[in-house]
Write a protein that holds these residues in place. Sequence first.
Motif, PDB file in Angstrom:
ATOM      1  N   THR A  43      38.149 -19.077 -36.791  1.00 26.32           N
ATOM      2  CA  THR A  43      39.346 -18.260 -36.578  1.00 26.32           C
ATOM      3  C   THR A  43      39.427 -17.191 -37.653  1.00 26.32           C
ATOM      4  O   THR A  43      38.964 -17.394 -38.775  1.00 26.32           O
ATOM      5  N   THR A  44      39.984 -16.030 -37.272  1.00 25.40           N
ATOM      6  CA  THR A  44      40.200 -14.988 -38.283  1.00 25.40           C
ATOM      7  C   THR A  44      41.690 -14.899 -38.589  1.00 25.40           C
ATOM      8  O   THR A  44      42.131 -14.017 -39.315  1.00 25.40           O
ATOM      9  N   THR A  56      43.790 -22.172 -34.958  1.00 25.14           N
ATOM     10  CA  THR A  56      42.949 -23.325 -35.308  1.00 25.14           C
ATOM     11  C   THR A  56      41.495 -23.064 -34.952  1.00 25.14           C
ATOM     12  O   THR A  56      40.614 -23.803 -35.353  1.00 25.14           O
TER      13      THR A  56
HETATM   14  N1  LIG Z   1      41.377 -10.746 -27.535  1.00 25.53           N
HETATM   15  C1  LIG Z   1      40.899 -10.854 -28.777  1.00 25.53           C
HETATM   16  N2  LIG Z   1      40.881  -9.777 -29.594  1.00 25.53           N
HETATM   17  C2  LIG Z   1      40.389  -9.864 -30.859  1.00 25.53           C
HETATM   18  N3  LIG Z   1      39.865 -11.000 -31.397  1.00 25.53           N
HETATM   19  C3  LIG Z   1      39.859 -12.088 -30.623  1.00 25.53           C
HETATM   20  C4  LIG Z   1      40.349 -12.091 -29.287  1.00 25.53           C
HETATM   21  N4  LIG Z   1      40.180 -13.317 -28.770  1.00 25.53           N
HETATM   22  C5  LIG Z   1      39.598 -14.056 -29.738  1.00 25.53           C
HETATM   23  N5  LIG Z   1      39.409 -13.341 -30.860  1.00 25.53           N
HETATM   24  C6  LIG Z   1      38.786 -13.780 -32.117  1.00 25.53           C
HETATM   25  O1  LIG Z   1      38.182 -15.030 -31.889  1.00 25.53           O
HETATM   26  C7  LIG Z   1      38.709 -16.007 -32.824  1.00 25.53           C
HETATM   27  C8  LIG Z   1      38.681 -17.363 -32.182  1.00 25.53           C
HETATM   28  O2  LIG Z   1      39.582 -17.419 -31.096  1.00 25.53           O
HETATM   29  P1  LIG Z   1      40.155 -18.821 -30.635  1.00 25.53           P
HETATM   30  O3  LIG Z   1      41.079 -18.586 -29.508  1.00 25.53           O
HETATM   31  O4  LIG Z   1      39.026 -19.756 -30.430  1.00 25.53           O
HETATM   32  O5  LIG Z   1      40.921 -19.338 -31.923  1.00 25.53           O
HETATM   33  P2  LIG Z   1      42.282 -18.811 -32.545  1.00 25.53           P
HETATM   34  O6  LIG Z   1      43.001 -17.948 -31.554  1.00 25.53           O
HETATM   35  O7  LIG Z   1      41.967 -18.189 -33.858  1.00 25.53           O
HETATM   36  O8  LIG Z   1      43.055 -20.174 -32.772  1.00 25.53           O
HETATM   37  P3  LIG Z   1      43.706 -21.087 -31.609  1.00 25.53           P
HETATM   38  O9  LIG Z   1      43.378 -20.497 -30.286  1.00 25.53           O
HETATM   39  O10 LIG Z   1      43.074 -22.430 -31.789  1.00 25.53           O
HETATM   40  O11 LIG Z   1      45.161 -21.078 -31.905  1.00 25.53           O
HETATM   41  C9  LIG Z   1      40.072 -15.478 -33.175  1.00 25.53           C
HETATM   42  O12 LIG Z   1      40.542 -15.956 -34.416  1.00 25.53           O
HETATM   43  C10 LIG Z   1      39.812 -13.971 -33.211  1.00 25.53           C
HETATM   44  O13 LIG Z   1      39.181 -13.597 -34.413  1.00 25.53           O
END
Ligand SMILES: Nc1ncnc2c1ncn2[C@@H]1O[C@H](COP(=O)(O)OP(=O)(O)OP(=O)(O)O)[C@@H](O)[C@H]1O
Length: 398
Positions: free
Chosen positions: A343-344, A351
């Motif tokens: 995650t960023t 998470t």
């Molecule tokens: N639409 C988007 N635009 C920019 N970055 C994205 C996008 N979707 C995902 N990411 C990047 O991918 C990462 C991982 O996404 P993921 O949904 O797996 O985890 P998260 O959103 O950080 O946490 P969680 O979904 O568990 O609450 C994100 O933290 C973000 O950096």
Amino acid sequence: MESNEVIQAKLKETTEALSKQKEVLHQTSGFLESVLENSKDIIFRTNLDGALVFFGKGGESALGYTWEELSGSAVKDLAEKPPDLERLVYSCLKDKAVIHREITFRHKNGSAVHCRMALVPLFNTREEVIGMAGVCRDVTAWRKFKEDLIRVDRLAEVGRIASGVVHELNNPVAVIGEIAGWIGAVASDAEGLDEGDREELKTSVRHIGEQTKRCRNITGQLLSFVRESKLTTTSLDAHELLKETVNLLTPELKFTDVEIVFNFVQGPVFIDSDKQLLEQVFVNFISNAVYAVKDKGDKRGRITLATSLNNSGESPTVEIKISDTGVGISKADQEKIYKYFFTTKPPGKGTGLGLPISRNIIKNLGGSLSFESEPGKGTTFNIRLPISRALHVSQTGS
Ligand SMILES: Nc1ncnc2c1ncn2[C@@H]1O[C@H](COP(=O)(O)OP(=O)(O)OP(=O)(O)O)[C@@H](O)[C@H]1O
Ligand SMILES: [Mg+2]
């Protein structure tokens, strides 16, 4: 003195024996040649100095070098760590002993080639060592497979532990949430509080409520991933579900400038799936998009939900595109987004489970997932899912 006939008979006998030997020799060398030509193993021969005097075809394709490039060079230089191979070559020649070891060679393109290797000393008729032969089996794929197995096993263990922890956390978190709601209600008309304190208390209680909801979201995601419960598959209209999901996320969309645009093909699009599971997938993608748009701080951020049908393949599919005009994903992060816990987002906000779990669910539904992203411009996730027969039948008009 032997008679002429006896000598002639002996000569004939020797000539026959010799020709038999020649035949055996011919067959043996044919056999060897065929093995050396066709074996996929890296087979080589060196002289007493460890310089290559033979390098088989299998070695050429496994390490990317031709015999012309290698002829006369030291075999140790093919290894990732030349001194290690040099030591083994030396002890094979000196101790006249067969050596079995795992060793890593370097392919011409720089990649590592892990091999199980046997070094065998070679002798002349006087039992003197004249060099050695090496037979090496490329076990790179096998090694990767073994490593993957260990990783999968470890992940499964983490999953088992996580599901236990999550079960344990679920109830207390629910209780905290309920109590927060109750305190909120009490605070509204509690006597003895001045207006400032009352507002502060209500805000704090609201935060508790929001954070517990977030915890339950996380535990819910993890549980749905590891649970072995039966999924109830029904025929769901993807359009309906996408709209419902956006409604579900309305609290997140409040106080933002995100515009949601629906661009659907006409009519319902039915997918056979478990409603909660598919909803979870849509929530993940849409809330990621919302976050990306908010993160950019653009006053005119937009999220587009578009669908299109594809009837050209063996089974008809719907393509659901979720595009945003958010921050985008950097090139380096594009390789990592499907990794568990990547995650960023700042601590407490993400998470890193949304995408890997969603991808898994989509795969289990027989679909596929891809994305395109331009840092600073936005991201589009493409979800392709098989659509149910019901729609197919109604579409073909039968
Ligand atoms: N639409 C988007 N635009 C920019 N970055 C994205 C996008 N979707 C995902 N990411 C990047 O991918 C990462 C991982 O996404 P993921 O949904 O797996 O985890 P998260 O959103 O950080 O946490 P969680 O979904 O568990 O609450 C994100 O933290 C973000 O950096
Ligand atoms: Mg997410």
